[in-house]
Design an enzyme around this catalytic site. Structure first.
Site, PDB file in Angstrom:
ATOM      1  N   GLU A  29      28.916 -11.197  17.927  1.00  0.00           N
ATOM      2  CA  GLU A  29      28.346 -12.397  18.548  1.00  0.00           C
ATOM      3  C   GLU A  29      27.554 -13.183  17.516  1.00  0.00           C
ATOM      4  O   GLU A  29      27.040 -12.617  16.545  1.00  0.00           O
ATOM      5  CB  GLU A  29      27.431 -11.991  19.720  1.00  0.00           C
ATOM      6  CG  GLU A  29      26.874 -13.170  20.498  1.00  0.00           C
ATOM      7  CD  GLU A  29      26.207 -12.750  21.806  1.00  0.00           C
ATOM      8  OE1 GLU A  29      25.848 -13.637  22.597  1.00  0.00           O
ATOM      9  OE2 GLU A  29      26.051 -11.527  22.021  1.00  0.00           O
ATOM     10  N   ASN A 176      31.378 -15.017  30.333  1.00  0.00           N
ATOM     11  CA  ASN A 176      30.627 -13.802  30.051  1.00  0.00           C
ATOM     12  C   ASN A 176      29.403 -13.734  30.957  1.00  0.00           C
ATOM     13  O   ASN A 176      28.701 -14.731  31.137  1.00  0.00           O
ATOM     14  CB  ASN A 176      30.163 -13.804  28.589  1.00  0.00           C
ATOM     15  CG  ASN A 176      29.143 -12.706  28.312  1.00  0.00           C
ATOM     16  OD1 ASN A 176      29.496 -11.548  28.177  1.00  0.00           O
ATOM     17  ND2 ASN A 176      27.868 -13.069  28.247  1.00  0.00           N
ATOM     18  N   GLU A 177      29.171 -12.560  31.532  1.00  0.00           N
ATOM     19  CA  GLU A 177      27.973 -12.328  32.358  1.00  0.00           C
ATOM     20  C   GLU A 177      27.666 -13.528  33.261  1.00  0.00           C
ATOM     21  O   GLU A 177      26.574 -14.094  33.250  1.00  0.00           O
ATOM     22  CB  GLU A 177      26.776 -11.974  31.477  1.00  0.00           C
ATOM     23  CG  GLU A 177      26.942 -10.644  30.777  1.00  0.00           C
ATOM     24  CD  GLU A 177      25.688 -10.126  30.078  1.00  0.00           C
ATOM     25  OE1 GLU A 177      24.645 -10.816  30.083  1.00  0.00           O
ATOM     26  OE2 GLU A 177      25.754  -9.011  29.527  1.00  0.00           O
ATOM     27  N   TYR A 253      24.143  -0.805  29.142  1.00  0.00           N
ATOM     28  CA  TYR A 253      23.401  -0.438  27.949  1.00  0.00           C
ATOM     29  C   TYR A 253      22.529   0.783  28.212  1.00  0.00           C
ATOM     30  O   TYR A 253      22.020   0.982  29.322  1.00  0.00           O
ATOM     31  CB  TYR A 253      22.516  -1.601  27.485  1.00  0.00           C
ATOM     32  CG  TYR A 253      23.286  -2.729  26.855  1.00  0.00           C
ATOM     33  CD1 TYR A 253      23.661  -2.679  25.513  1.00  0.00           C
ATOM     34  CD2 TYR A 253      23.671  -3.850  27.597  1.00  0.00           C
ATOM     35  CE1 TYR A 253      24.376  -3.707  24.924  1.00  0.00           C
ATOM     36  CE2 TYR A 253      24.385  -4.886  27.013  1.00  0.00           C
ATOM     37  CZ  TYR A 253      24.739  -4.807  25.674  1.00  0.00           C
ATOM     38  OH  TYR A 253      25.455  -5.831  25.096  1.00  0.00           O
ATOM     39  N   GLU A 309      30.795  -4.517  26.710  1.00  0.00           N
ATOM     40  CA  GLU A 309      29.479  -4.398  26.093  1.00  0.00           C
ATOM     41  C   GLU A 309      28.894  -3.051  26.492  1.00  0.00           C
ATOM     42  O   GLU A 309      28.716  -2.780  27.680  1.00  0.00           O
ATOM     43  CB  GLU A 309      28.536  -5.535  26.506  1.00  0.00           C
ATOM     44  CG  GLU A 309      28.914  -6.886  25.932  1.00  0.00           C
ATOM     45  CD  GLU A 309      27.867  -7.970  26.173  1.00  0.00           C
ATOM     46  OE1 GLU A 309      26.660  -7.626  26.299  1.00  0.00           O
ATOM     47  OE2 GLU A 309      28.251  -9.149  26.241  1.00  0.00           O
ATOM     48  N   GLN A 358      26.527  -4.049  18.659  1.00  0.00           N
ATOM     49  CA  GLN A 358      27.552  -4.914  18.082  1.00  0.00           C
ATOM     50  C   GLN A 358      27.917  -4.396  16.701  1.00  0.00           C
ATOM     51  O   GLN A 358      27.299  -3.453  16.219  1.00  0.00           O
ATOM     52  CB  GLN A 358      27.066  -6.352  18.029  1.00  0.00           C
ATOM     53  CG  GLN A 358      26.861  -6.970  19.395  1.00  0.00           C
ATOM     54  CD  GLN A 358      26.464  -8.431  19.322  1.00  0.00           C
ATOM     55  OE1 GLN A 358      26.492  -9.095  18.290  1.00  0.00           O
ATOM     56  NE2 GLN A 358      26.047  -8.944  20.470  1.00  0.00           N
TER      57      GLN A 358
END
Length: 509
Positions: A29, A176-177, A253, A309, A358
């Site tokens: 990103e 995204n999201e 996460y 992610e 990432q």
């Protein structure tokens, strides 16, 4: 602990689903020093580069056989307008990266630079489009620009910018999201937009796009249900030749504290060690439950699940920009990764792709670059990826753990041994993680359905659970040959030191 108390039972002759190499995907990103100073240093840099792309980064990632790379975000994707990143670099308009550090982005790394990077890596491109602040036309024209071969308007524009032949873009993200930074939408509202936008991400020529709708955050099963319901009759509807999107994503996460105090990457207690691994183990629950929701609409598993992610998220390193999400990477992060991979292998019938967050200098990175010296450091997580390349496109084998101890942590029982296995090209690869911070254990590999040949093993561990690599000590934690493997009447016997990750490769016939 007696030799017989813990076994991993594996039927070598009963492969299940294929473990797609894309489960070992990556994410880049426009965030902190992931792109600028990570992948890209510019043509005038003293660091060896090709068209501004760091050659040492490319060489390192080739060791991982990196299968795909997701770009340009993340939250950045829904602020990104692709036309700003094409044409002469000096004429590209600037923009504000309001999500990550509130800095000005000069767009010197854009579509052509990203696609060149993918070609250098030998990786498939996963391009994430802009739904939050973009338009249907903008997204439609981007895929045309990327993949169309004739004299269409966008193909002509690409040629004017120096690229004659179209690229292959097998994966495309529809925002995204959308539940958060991608528009703060309701599930039903985004589902309608996903159908609309995906319709205009067309297949041009022989490029077939696998369209990925922006899926749920962690345990939002209602979001997953909405996207699945939005696909209608998956068996084929009158007037519909295919579904508008072929997969939906999931983000999760691992951290030990709340968002405003996630915990240190390198300074943690023994209790925090176990909490982190327990929360990493939660991925098994999440994949199971999201898959169950999807099964209710799609029992034949036509639609893929993409964990695009995942990884650890700690407090940033002291003295760094809070918006750059730069964190160190220890043995604990490596075992968080190994736990995830074991779960990925078990769910490879539904899970078709995963992308760690990432690749360089951000969150659970493979590589860290020193901003002062330019030195490149491979992290412990890098080494887990490298040790697992044998699982790419292999047949998953059920690995039944019998007699393992567990520890009650954070409201759930954490098994102290994690394992998975696969078979490919006449050999089996077995992954073993000892999550116990202080105690070694010996494990019997109960290998059935094949004759064993040559055996080799590697180990990743250190004298300290917080061990990590730095420019001054780049190999403090790196894999070495493991001599703690012996024949056993049931198959093999493996010594697992405390806090260690071991892979065993076995020729079978």
């Amino acid at each position: 602990m007696s030799h017989e108390s813990t076994r991993v039972v594996i039927d070598l002759d009963l492969p299940l689903s294929r473990i797609s190499r894309h489960l070992y995907g990556h994410f880049a990103e426009h965030l902190g020093r992931c792109i600028y100073g990570g992948f890209f240093v510019g043509e005038d840099s003293d660091i060896p580069n090709e068209a501004g792309i760091r050659l040492d980064v490319v060489d390192a990632l080739r060791e991982l056989k990196i299968p795909n790379l997701r770009w340009p975000g993340g939250c950045f994707a829904d602020d990104y307008h692709w036309r700003d990143g094409i044409g002469p670099v000096g004429e590209r308009p600037r923009m504000v990266n309001s999500h990550w550090g509130d800095i000005v982005e000069d767009n010197s790394f854009g579509t052509h630079e990203f696609m060149q990077l993918c070609e250098m890596l030998g990786a498939d491109a996963y391009v994430n489009g802009n739904v939050g602040s973009g338009t249907v036309r903008e997204m439609s024209e981007w895929i045309e620009y990327l993949t169309r071969a004739d004299d269409s308007p966008m193909a002509a524009l690409r040629r004017a910018n120096g690229r004659d032949e179209p690229w292959k873009v097998p994966f495309f993200g529809i925002g995204n999201e959308a539940w958060g930074c991608g528009g703060n939408m309701r599930a039903e509202a985004y589902t309608d937009l996903a159908r609309q936008y995906a319709t205009y991400v067309r297949d041009h020529g022989d490029n077939t796009v696998y369209r990925i709708a922006a899926g749920a955050n962690t345990d939002d099963y209602r979001w997953t249900a909405s996207l699945m319901k939005g696909l209608g009759c998956l068996g084929g509807c009158p007037g519909e030749s295919s579904t508008p999107y072929q997969a939906l994503s999931l983000h999760y996460y691992t951290m030990t504290g709340p968002w405003d105090s996630k915990g240190s990457a390198t300074d943690f207690t023994d209790d925090e060690w176990y909490v982190a691994l327990s929360r990493a183990f939660r991925i098994e629950e999440l994949l199971t439950r999201h898959s169950t929701v999807m099964d209710g609409y799609d029992p034949d598993k036509r639609v893929g699940l993409v964990l695009d992610e995942w990884g650890t998220w700690w407090d940033v390193e002291e003295g760094t920009n809070p918006g750059f999400l730069y964190q160190q990477n220890t043995l604990r992060d490596a075992l968080v990764a190994s736990v995830h991979f074991d779960s990925f292998h078990r769910h490879s019938d539904r899970l078709v792709m995963a992308n760690i967050a990432q690749t360089v200098n951000v969150l659970q990175a493979m590589l860290l670059t020193d901003p002062d010296t330019g030195a490149l450091v491979k992290t412990p997580t890098f080494h887990v990826f490298e040790m697992n390349t044998g699982h790419h496109d292999a047949g998953a084998l059920a690995a039944h753990v019998v007699g393992s101890e567990s520890r009650h942590v954070d409201g759930r029982d954490l098994p102290l041994l994690s394992a998975s296995a696969s078979t490919k090209d006449g050999s089996a690869l077995i992954s073993l993680s000892n999550l116990d911070s202080s105690s070694a254990r010996t494990v019997v590999l109960d290998l059935r359905g094949g004759d064993l040949g040559e055996v080799s093993a590697r180990i990743l561990t250190a004298d300290d659970t917080a061990a990590h690599n730095t420019p001054q000590d780049p190999d403090r934690i790196a894999p070495v040959a493991h001599d703690g493997v012996r024949p056993h009447p049931r198959g093999l016997e493996v010594d697992l030191p405390a806090h260690s990750y071991v892979t065993v490769s076995v020729a079978i016939s």
